[in-house]
Design an enzyme around this catalytic site. Structure first.
Site, mmCIF file in Angstrom:
data_model
loop_
_atom_site.group_PDB
_atom_site.id
_atom_site.type_symbol
_atom_site.label_atom_id
_atom_site.label_comp_id
_atom_site.label_asym_id
_atom_site.label_seq_id
_atom_site.Cartn_x
_atom_site.Cartn_y
_atom_site.Cartn_z
ATOM 1 C CE LYS A 41 125.455 24.574 128.655
ATOM 2 N NZ LYS A 41 124.850 24.777 127.529
ATOM 3 N NE ARG A 192 123.349 34.227 124.184
ATOM 4 C CZ ARG A 192 123.697 33.221 124.519
ATOM 5 N NH1 ARG A 192 124.775 32.560 124.267
ATOM 6 N NH2 ARG A 192 122.730 32.231 124.601
HETATM 7 P P1 AMP Z 1 122.025 28.391 123.815
HETATM 8 O O1 AMP Z 1 123.181 29.197 123.365
HETATM 9 O O2 AMP Z 1 122.562 26.963 123.848
HETATM 10 O O3 AMP Z 1 121.816 29.071 125.214
HETATM 11 O O4 AMP Z 1 120.792 28.652 123.116
HETATM 12 C C1 AMP Z 1 120.158 29.680 122.885
HETATM 13 C C2 AMP Z 1 118.703 29.422 122.367
HETATM 14 O O5 AMP Z 1 118.506 28.998 121.301
HETATM 15 C C3 AMP Z 1 118.281 28.900 123.519
HETATM 16 O O6 AMP Z 1 117.581 29.514 124.548
HETATM 17 C C4 AMP Z 1 116.860 28.348 122.746
HETATM 18 O O7 AMP Z 1 116.075 28.976 122.381
HETATM 19 C C5 AMP Z 1 117.504 27.909 121.352
HETATM 20 N N1 AMP Z 1 118.204 26.573 121.361
HETATM 21 C C6 AMP Z 1 119.681 26.161 121.136
HETATM 22 N N2 AMP Z 1 119.727 24.729 121.475
HETATM 23 C C7 AMP Z 1 118.524 24.293 121.454
HETATM 24 C C8 AMP Z 1 117.839 22.975 121.678
HETATM 25 N N3 AMP Z 1 118.583 22.118 121.798
HETATM 26 N N4 AMP Z 1 116.353 22.736 121.829
HETATM 27 C C9 AMP Z 1 115.576 24.190 121.690
HETATM 28 N N5 AMP Z 1 116.056 25.200 121.785
HETATM 29 C C10 AMP Z 1 117.350 25.415 121.364
#
Ligand code: AMP
Length: 249
Positions: A41, A192
């Site tokens: 994504k 990460r």
């Molecule tokens: P991502 O880069 O979108 O995969 O986000 C990394 C981490 O940030 C996720 O695994 C969650 O711990 C946190 N996170 C990001 N966006 C959200 C959201 N909309 N709701 C809850 N946790 C979030």
């Protein structure tokens, strides 16, 4: 291709604002990107933003930017959020929504936006719907990237991100020219914390439980566009543009 938006207002919140850019030539698009962690994504968001001149609004990037701050500069809610993130758990809705409300101006970005990683629960999707109605804005489409589980796990474990510009590489499918170094800015590449095996497991469970119901939510609103996330980033991007054209977004 349009100039890249600097996203200061989104990443920092508060009084931060972005450098102005020339008015976009095309009508702004307002899109949500859905998909399990590892479907690519973030890469599609980058390609789409460059093509559409939209702003990449990733909630995960807000947390990663907060991680880079000195601990004394983080609010207690952000410090707690980083602990959830580290373990691969979702950050509580209240915290995420407070961050988005604080950045509501970004939803009015003149280039439009691509929301990536938000909404992630039905409660967040309902809050977004209310927020957009208050701002008299409408979503054009919700792009849902789909991929079998075993491919997702392989993508996550090989993913490497640039410490400076956040460009995403993959050790097998999108390797940098020089191992460990970003092609775009020369920054160091890292894995990460939440891409490590224990966290990946927790993230996949969180996705299945909290985020996959969003496809039904947006299907009912006739906004959902499903896209296969198999193949190279370029192939997926071509499919994305074809799907947007077909939906006349
Ligand atoms: P991502 O880069 O979108 O995969 O986000 C990394 C981490 O940030 C996720 O695994 C969650 O711990 C946190 N996170 C990001 N966006 C959200 C959201 N909309 N709701 C809850 N946790 C979030």
């Amino acid at each position: 291709m349009e100039a890249k938006r600097d996203r200061r207002a989104w990443l920092k919140g508060g009084k931060a604002h972005c450098d102005p850019l020339p008015a976009p030539k095309e009508q702004p698009r307002r899109l949500v990107l859905l998909g399990a962690p590892g479907v690519g994504k973030g890469t599609q968001a980058e390609l789409l933003c460059a093509k559409l001149s939209a702003c990449h609004l990733s909630t995960g990037d807000i947390f990663r930017a907060a991680k880079a701050l000195d601990p004394s500069e983080r609010t207690p809610a952000l410090t707690a959020a980083l602990e959830y993130m580290k373990r691969g758990n979702l950050v509580p809705d209240d915290t995420v929504l407070a961050l988005v409300y604080e950045r509501v101006g970004c939803l009015r970005c003149e280039g439009g936006f691509l929301l990536d990683g938000f909404p992630r629960t039905v409660a967040q999707a309902e809050a977004l719907e209310k927020l957009l109605a208050e701002q008299k804005l409408k979503l054009d489409a919700v792009l849902s990237y789909e991929l079998p589980l075993e491919q997702i796990v392989s993508r996550l474990s090989g993913r490497r991100t640039c410490i400076n510009c956040k460009t995403v590489f993959h050790v097998q499918t999108r390797p940098p020219t020089v191992e460990g170094i970003c092609d775009r800015c020369g920054g160091k590449l890292y894995q990460r914390e939440d891409d490590r095996p224990a966290s990946v497991h927790v993230r996949m469970d969180a996705y299945a439980k909290s985020t996959s119901p969003l496809t039904d939510f947006y299907q009912r609103r006739k906004l959902l566009v499903s896209i296969s996330a198999e193949g190279t980033p370029e192939e997926i991007f071509a499919r994305t543009l074809a799907a947007l054209n077909k939906k006349k977004v």
